[in-house]
Design a protein around this motif. Structure first.
Motif, PDB file in Angstrom:
ATOM      1  N   ASP A 147       6.392   0.696  10.375  1.00  0.00           N
ATOM      2  CA  ASP A 147       5.966   0.464   9.010  1.00  0.00           C
ATOM      3  C   ASP A 147       6.575  -0.883   8.526  1.00  0.00           C
ATOM      4  N   ALA A 148       7.955  -1.003   8.710  1.00  0.00           N
ATOM      5  CA  ALA A 148       8.664  -2.132   8.185  1.00  0.00           C
ATOM      6  C   ALA A 148       7.850  -3.491   8.814  1.00  0.00           C
ATOM      7  N   LEU A 149       7.631  -3.645  10.280  1.00  0.00           N
ATOM      8  CA  LEU A 149       7.136  -4.621  11.015  1.00  0.00           C
ATOM      9  C   LEU A 149       5.623  -4.953  10.373  1.00  0.00           C
ATOM     10  N   LYS A 150       4.916  -3.728  10.136  1.00  0.00           N
ATOM     11  CA  LYS A 150       3.426  -4.129   9.508  1.00  0.00           C
ATOM     12  C   LYS A 150       3.565  -4.566   8.267  1.00  0.00           C
ATOM     13  N   ASN A 151       4.576  -4.265   7.456  1.00  0.00           N
ATOM     14  CA  ASN A 151       4.553  -4.676   6.074  1.00  0.00           C
ATOM     15  C   ASN A 151       4.924  -6.109   6.092  1.00  0.00           C
ATOM     16  N   VAL A 152       5.831  -6.673   6.989  1.00  0.00           N
ATOM     17  CA  VAL A 152       6.501  -7.772   6.895  1.00  0.00           C
ATOM     18  C   VAL A 152       5.277  -8.798   7.413  1.00  0.00           C
ATOM     19  N   LEU A 153       4.352  -8.322   8.197  1.00  0.00           N
ATOM     20  CA  LEU A 153       3.253  -9.177   8.941  1.00  0.00           C
ATOM     21  C   LEU A 153       2.485  -9.200   7.692  1.00  0.00           C
ATOM     22  N   LYS A 154       2.132  -8.417   7.008  1.00  0.00           N
ATOM     23  CA  LYS A 154       0.885  -8.308   5.715  1.00  0.00           C
ATOM     24  C   LYS A 154       1.532  -9.362   4.681  1.00  0.00           C
ATOM     25  N   LEU A 155       2.772  -9.259   4.350  1.00  0.00           N
ATOM     26  CA  LEU A 155       3.267  -9.803   3.269  1.00  0.00           C
ATOM     27  C   LEU A 155       3.692 -11.427   3.370  1.00  0.00           C
ATOM     28  N   SER A 156       3.741 -11.839   4.812  1.00  0.00           N
ATOM     29  CA  SER A 156       4.101 -13.359   5.202  1.00  0.00           C
ATOM     30  C   SER A 156       2.942 -14.030   5.427  1.00  0.00           C
ATOM     31  N   HIS A 157       3.084 -15.466   5.380  1.00  0.00           N
ATOM     32  CA  HIS A 157       2.146 -16.470   5.909  1.00  0.00           C
ATOM     33  C   HIS A 157       2.641 -17.194   7.001  1.00  0.00           C
ATOM     34  N   ASN A 158       1.665 -17.951   7.473  1.00  0.00           N
ATOM     35  CA  ASN A 158       1.924 -18.971   8.724  1.00  0.00           C
ATOM     36  C   ASN A 158       3.150 -19.912   8.611  1.00  0.00           C
TER      37      ASN A 158
END
Length: 474
Positions: A437-448
């Motif tokens: 969940d932490a990894l999925k969350n960080v991918l959702k929140l971050s930009h390129n």
């Protein structure tokens, strides 16, 4: 080499044996892989393990903790059985025996310290292979084989698929079993190796509970210096005052080299140099971050002490590829960096280096250390907070409950002290129980244009595989 008998082994490891006095005509091994004639070393064993050993035809069992009816069963089955109060003595004896039997005339290097020892060990290994030596190392990406808890180093040396001409062995600076420190671990292990070169990277707090002060850490780590062979060479970190003090602990050395600012081996904007002769130009360095450059300088020092040609050192360092989870870039757009940082100094240095690598926000996903106590987790959280000061950041912390085994479960107290330390420094965070969940969350929140840094020990080890799964199934 003198033939090994049960009674001789028992004498050398301060053990007591029961059963017949038999010859050991195999190797020192773990029970799972044992063959006929091997001597099995286990921290503990019960009667079931004894029966398995007999079925395998082993020559003897060596243990610190016989459980249940282990001794009685061994006597009934006429299996030689040795009980020692310090299993580390058995494993040190096994290492020395394996080196003398299978690598008698080899060059030997020991690397120890709180941070950077795995990368330094692996880089020296790479240099010696480039120089044409058939080289053994115990270093792997998880640093699993740098202890005296089991006989893995002795086993690996015995099973090496060629004649060993050089051995580069990573030694844990502090080691223990559960809450009991293996006192003088670095000294015992280094002495058993009898190294030509000892490298000390740094001294910092880790392993809190086994040692509780920087002075205790110094005393344990410095054992490696005391274990140097007569007329060997020391490679010491000039920038670490505690490592620098180690130069006065022995007079046995043939050569002593320092690495760091204004040292024998130093770095400036032109590159890494030795006594003002450029070894590796800046543009040829595989990594530019400060802690990696320190590892490069340390490895170069060991190679120089072994009289390796400068051109070989340059070629090997320039082509070096890091171990897994050593500031490894595992994805781009956004850039994702995975690092094994697991103690305060390592965490702070890694965050500071990652912050320099992009113009966007630094996302940090930090795994709390499970079953390591509140002290190290408080110190780790304080290091995270210090590293995030004055930079744009988002922090996600996790207990990694979905991936850790029972030996790495984060306790309620460890989680609380980590969070309390962050909140005290007014660090904002998101908490996810599961690493997925932490990894999925960080991918959702971050930009390129952002940078994502993954830090932690066992709780972050599966991150790369989980990320692949998430990216393939968004």
């Amino acid at each position: 080499m003198k033939k090994l008998t049960t009674s001789f082994i028992a004498e050398k490891i301060e053990g007591k044996y029961t059963g017949p006095d038999k010859e050991m005509n195999g190797i020192f091994n773990i029970l799972k892989d044992a063959q006929k004639g091997d001597a099995v070393i286990r921290h503990w064993i019960d009667e079931t393990g004894v029966k398995i050993a007999v079925e395998k035809g082993v020559s003897c069992i060596i243990t610190q903790n016989p459980k249940g009816n282990a001794v009685k069963t061994a006597e009934e089955l006429e299996l030689p059985f040795i009980v020692t109060e310090k299993i580390e003595l058995a494993n040190a004896f096994a290492i020395n025996w394996a080196l003398e039997k299978f690598a008698k005339d080899s060059l030997r290097v020991v690397v120890t310290g709180t941070n950077g020892k795995s990368t330094t060990t692996h880089m020296i290994y790479h240099i010696l292979k480039e120089a044409g030596y058939s080289t053994y190392t115990n270093t792997d990406s998880e640093s699993e084989f740098n202890t005296l808890i089991d006989p893995m180093v002795a086993k690996q040396i015995a099973e090496f698929d060629a004649k060993i001409e050089a051995a580069v062995i990573e030694v844990s600076e502090v080691q223990g079993w559960l809450d009991d420190i293996m006192k003088d671990h670095a000294y015992i292990m280094t002495s058993s190796i009898n190294p030509d070169v000892v490298v000390v990277t740094n001294v910092a707090l880790d392993h809190i509970g086994l040692v509780n002060s920087i002075e205790e850490t110094f005393n344990e780590t410095s054992g490696a210096v005391k274990g140097l062979k007569e007329n060997g060479s020391l490679i010491l970190n000039f920038d670490d005052p505690l490592v620098l003090k180690m130069k006065d602990l022995t007079s046995n050395y043939r050569k002593i080299l320092f690495f760091g600012d204004n040292a024998d081996i130093k770095f400036d904007n032109t590159g890494v140099s030795y006594k003002d002769n450029i070894l590796i130009k800046t543009e040829d360095l595989p990594f530019k971050s400060r802690h990696f450059i320190q590892n490069i300088m340390a490895a170069a020092g060991a190679a120089i002490a072994l009289d390796i040609d400068f051109e070989i050192i340059k070629k090997a360092v320039s082509s070096y590829q890091a171990l897994n989870r050593r500031f490894t870039i595992i994805h781009n757009n956004p850039r994702i960096i995975d690092d094994f940082a697991h103690n305060p100094d390592g965490i702070l240095a890694t965050i500071q280096n990652a912050a320099l690598m992009g113009n966007g926000t630094l996302f940090v996903v930090s795994a709390i250390r499970g079953s390591r106590g509140v002290s190290i987790n408080q110190a780790n959280a304080e290091a995270v907070a210090k590293g995030l000061q004055n930079i744009p950041y988002k922090l996600i912390i996790t207990s990694s409950t979905d991936v850790v085994d029972r030996l790495n479960i984060v306790t309620d107290n460890e989680k609380k002290v980590f969070i309390d330390a962050l909140e005290k420094e007014e660090i904002t965070y998101i908490f996810n129980e599961k690493l997925y969940d932490a990894l999925k969350n960080v991918l959702k929140l971050s930009h390129n244009n952002d940078t994502i840094l993954l830090i932690g020990a066992q709780g972050m080890d599966p991150a790369s595989e989980l990320l692949d799964e998430i990216l393939q199934n968004p």
